[in-house]
Scaffold this active site. Structure first.
Site, PDB file in Angstrom:
ATOM      1  N   ASP A  55      44.926  39.476  43.701  1.00  0.00           N
ATOM      2  CA  ASP A  55      44.855  40.835  43.178  1.00  0.00           C
ATOM      3  C   ASP A  55      46.014  41.669  43.743  1.00  0.00           C
ATOM      4  O   ASP A  55      46.323  41.576  44.936  1.00  0.00           O
ATOM      5  CB  ASP A  55      43.511  41.443  43.617  1.00  0.00           C
ATOM      6  N   GLU A  84      49.774  22.465  53.010  1.00  0.00           N
ATOM      7  CA  GLU A  84      49.036  21.704  54.032  1.00  0.00           C
ATOM      8  C   GLU A  84      47.870  20.946  53.401  1.00  0.00           C
ATOM      9  O   GLU A  84      47.625  19.790  53.715  1.00  0.00           O
ATOM     10  CB  GLU A  84      48.402  22.704  55.003  1.00  0.00           C
TER      11      GLU A  84
HETATM   12  C1  GLC Z   1      43.480  44.681  39.768  1.00  0.00           C
HETATM   13  C2  GLC Z   1      42.210  44.205  39.101  1.00  0.00           C
HETATM   14  C3  GLC Z   1      41.408  45.404  38.695  1.00  0.00           C
HETATM   15  C4  GLC Z   1      41.060  46.182  39.936  1.00  0.00           C
HETATM   16  C5  GLC Z   1      42.318  46.555  40.724  1.00  0.00           C
HETATM   17  C6  GLC Z   1      41.992  47.036  42.104  1.00  0.00           C
HETATM   18  O1  GLC Z   1      44.298  45.377  38.891  1.00  0.00           O
HETATM   19  O2  GLC Z   1      42.523  43.358  38.033  1.00  0.00           O
HETATM   20  O3  GLC Z   1      40.253  45.053  37.988  1.00  0.00           O
HETATM   21  O4  GLC Z   1      40.377  47.342  39.580  1.00  0.00           O
HETATM   22  O5  GLC Z   1      43.161  45.449  40.890  1.00  0.00           O
HETATM   23  O6  GLC Z   1      41.553  45.978  42.904  1.00  0.00           O
END
Ligand code: GLC
Ligand code: CA
Length: 568
Positions: free
Chosen positions: A245, A295
């Site tokens: 993310d 690893e």
């Molecule tokens: C990314 C995710 C989204 C989330 C954001 C904050 O963009 O895809 O759904 O709200 O990150 O974590």
């Protein structure tokens, strides 16, 4: 991408709708050969991964919320569809302010979604079915309920507890103004002020998303060290990789200076503040994570995958994230942001193939995900959505599908205000950019809500499904050979059969306006008509596969077709 023979379906939890929801008559596809594309060790290079938004996929226990046993019960459906693997959105313990992207414990399963034991069974079933399992990891920020943040609230300014986040004194005479002018992605200032343990108004902390998602301080070595443990925890349980993310986040400019144009930062959900995103130090983290993956590969020859959500301004900038010793893949969002326009598609595909393949990686195509308006609605018609999907699946590299796109689901854009859950709605007071409409629980079977999403007599699904979902159930799609499900299934099957559809070359052909056409390797020809009138087909003969019926010699509007070119 070598497919193993599908063993018997894994046991289903008793409450989940039985096989009738996903059974009968599918058109016989020719027997599968060993995969044509990348060798198994490099499986990710041309893999097609299916994104499961867990809370909206399948509910097994009747609380109206999808869960891990539900995912497990539906793995045979995904196997039949022909995807190579599954990416699960976050299921970790979380107060769910941003549906799991606010993680309170990185090494657990939220009771809402099941248990660690359910997770282990899911790993086992994926292994048996030959499906790769990719988890979501959220390193830029955690939840305010994470023990680290709770400790920081109790500790003093300047303490080691606060140093794991970005705490700072405010500006103004009494510290009443935020430390800088940064705006949060979901609206409002990127800083919130805390009350110190003695009851006085205190320091501020940085959150690039909601106030419930404090940003971690990646310049503090404790943070990378903790995340390495998290990765190993899940790798030891058998996962095949991670979707990362906000992969262009993590590091901020060390001095946290004012942004030159905070208004611009606010106008878009893309990461534009150059002081808050895409700092050079982030690449060191991806090198360290890649080394951990290597690893594990040393142990069994299987590559683990790191796929980044790196929203950066240009394909060339994105290419830096997938250099040979960094992430394996990064979602190529420029295609997802492209309007339905042949010239635009041409430009972004060209730039991706040029810039990304130059790194030695492959492009990671995506048209739908849990943050975007579904293509059926975004492109303006189901026909265009089908044509775009068939075009994407013919491009060199890997592709990600989002649950429900194979059912032709539209965006549900008339959800009443009182069921909306997206923090963007609450932070901005506007429905612009809200994401609930693509997260409505899947319709599996039957003619009435919950359409097999939950067992009979369950609580209503967490977002209401519209009656029109009756036309999109998996049950109906499986028996209707003209359904998008069958188009996806046949396309995925052909990707396994035809070596041309691996990661090899793409060569553009001369075309009339509003048409794109290219060859893949030797003899495979692909064309899309973006226009509103029929175009001449670039080749005679019946297509191998097309997103709509093609009369001889014609490529209808909003249609993609694949042909094998007769040898001269
Ligand atoms: C990314 C995710 C989204 C989330 C954001 C904050 O963009 O895809 O759904 O709200 O990150 O974590
Ligand atoms: Ca449930």
């Amino acid at each position: 991408m070598i497919t193993s023979v599908v063993p018997g379906d894994p046991p289903r939890p008793a409450q989940v709708p039985g096989p009738s929801a996903a059974a009968p008559a599918e058109r016989e596809l020719p027997a599968e050969q060993p995969a044509s594309g990348a060798p198994d060790a490099l499986w990710w290079r041309d893999a097609v991964i299916y994104q499961v938004y867990v809370r909206s996929f399948q509910d097994s226990n009747g609380d109206g919320i999808g869960d891990l046993p539900g995912v497990r019960a539906r793995l045979p459906y995904l196997k039949r569809l022909g995807v190579d693997g599954v990416w699960l959105n976050p299921f970790y313990p979380s107060p769910q302010h941003d549906h799991g992207y606010d993680v309170a414990d990185y090494k657990g399963v939220d009771p809402m979604f099941g248990t660690l034991e359910d997770f282990d069974l899911l790993v086992e079933d994926c292994r048996k079915l030959g499906l790769r399992l990719v988890l979501d990891t959220v390193p830029n920020h955690c939840s305010t309920e994470h023990p680290w943040f709770q400790d920081a609230l109790l500790a003093a300014p300047g303490s080691t507890e606060r140093a794991r986040f970005h705490f700072a004194d405010g500006r103004g005479t009494d510290g009443e103004l935020p430390p800088n002018n940064w705006r949060a992605m979901f609206g409002g200032p990127a800083w919130s002020r805390i009350t110190e343990p003695d009851g006085t108004a205190g320091q501020w902390y940085l959150h690039m998303f909601t106030p419930e998602q404090p940003d971690l301080n990646w310049r503090n070595p404790e943070v990378p060290a903790e995340f390495e443990k998290v990765l190993r925890f899940w790798l030891d349980r058998g996962v095949d990789g991670f979707r990362i993310d906000v992969a262009a986040g993590l590091f901020k400019h060390p001095e946290l200076p004012d942004s030159p144009d905070p208004e611009a930062d606010e106008r878009t959900r893309d990461s534009v503040n150059p002081l808050a995103w895409n700092q050079p130090e982030v690449h060191d983290i991806w090198r360290a994570w890649r080394a951990i993956c290597e690893e594990y590969t040393q142990l069994d020859g299987r590559q683990r995958l790191l796929v980044g959500e790196a929203s950066v301004p240009t394909p060339a900038e994105q290419a830096k994230y997938v250099r040979a010793d960094e992430l394996h893949q990064a979602f190529f969002f420029h295609l997802l942001h492209a309007p339905w326009d042949s010239e635009h598609f041409h430009q972004v595909i060209d730039a991706a193939v040029r810039d990304i393949t130059a790194t030695g990686s492959t492009v990671t195509w995506v048209l739908n995900n849990h943050d975007q308006v579904r293509t059926t609605t975004r492109f303006g018609s189901p026909e265009r959505a089908r044509a775009a999907a068939l075009l994407m699946l013919a491009l060199p590299g890997a592709a990600y599908l989002y649950q429900g796109e194979e059912l032709g689901l539209p965006e549900v854009d008339d959800l009443p205000d009182d069921v909306i859950t997206d923090p963007i709605f609450f932070r901005t007071g506007s429905r612009k950019g809200i994401r609930d409409g693509c997260r409505v629980p899947l319709p599996w079977s039957g003619t009435e809500a919950p359409f097999g999403f939950s067992p009979d007599d369950s609580a209503p699904s967490w977002l209401p499904q519209p009656p029109s979902f009756a036309d999109h159930t998996a049950e109906r799609a499986l028996t209707d050979h003209t359904s998008p499900y069958h188009l996806y299934r046949e396309a995925l099957h052909l990707r396994r059969l035809l070596p041309q559809l691996g990661e090899g070359t793409l060569r553009w052909l001369e075309t009339p306006p509003n048409v794109l056409a290219f060859t893949r390797g030797d003899g495979l020809l692909v064309a899309t008509n973006f226009g509103t009138t029929p175009a001449p087909a670039p080749v005679t003969g019946t297509p191998l596969l097309s997103s709509a019926p093609c009369p001889p010699g014609t490529l209808p509007p909003a249609t993609t077709a694949w042909w094998i070119q007769p040898r001269m």
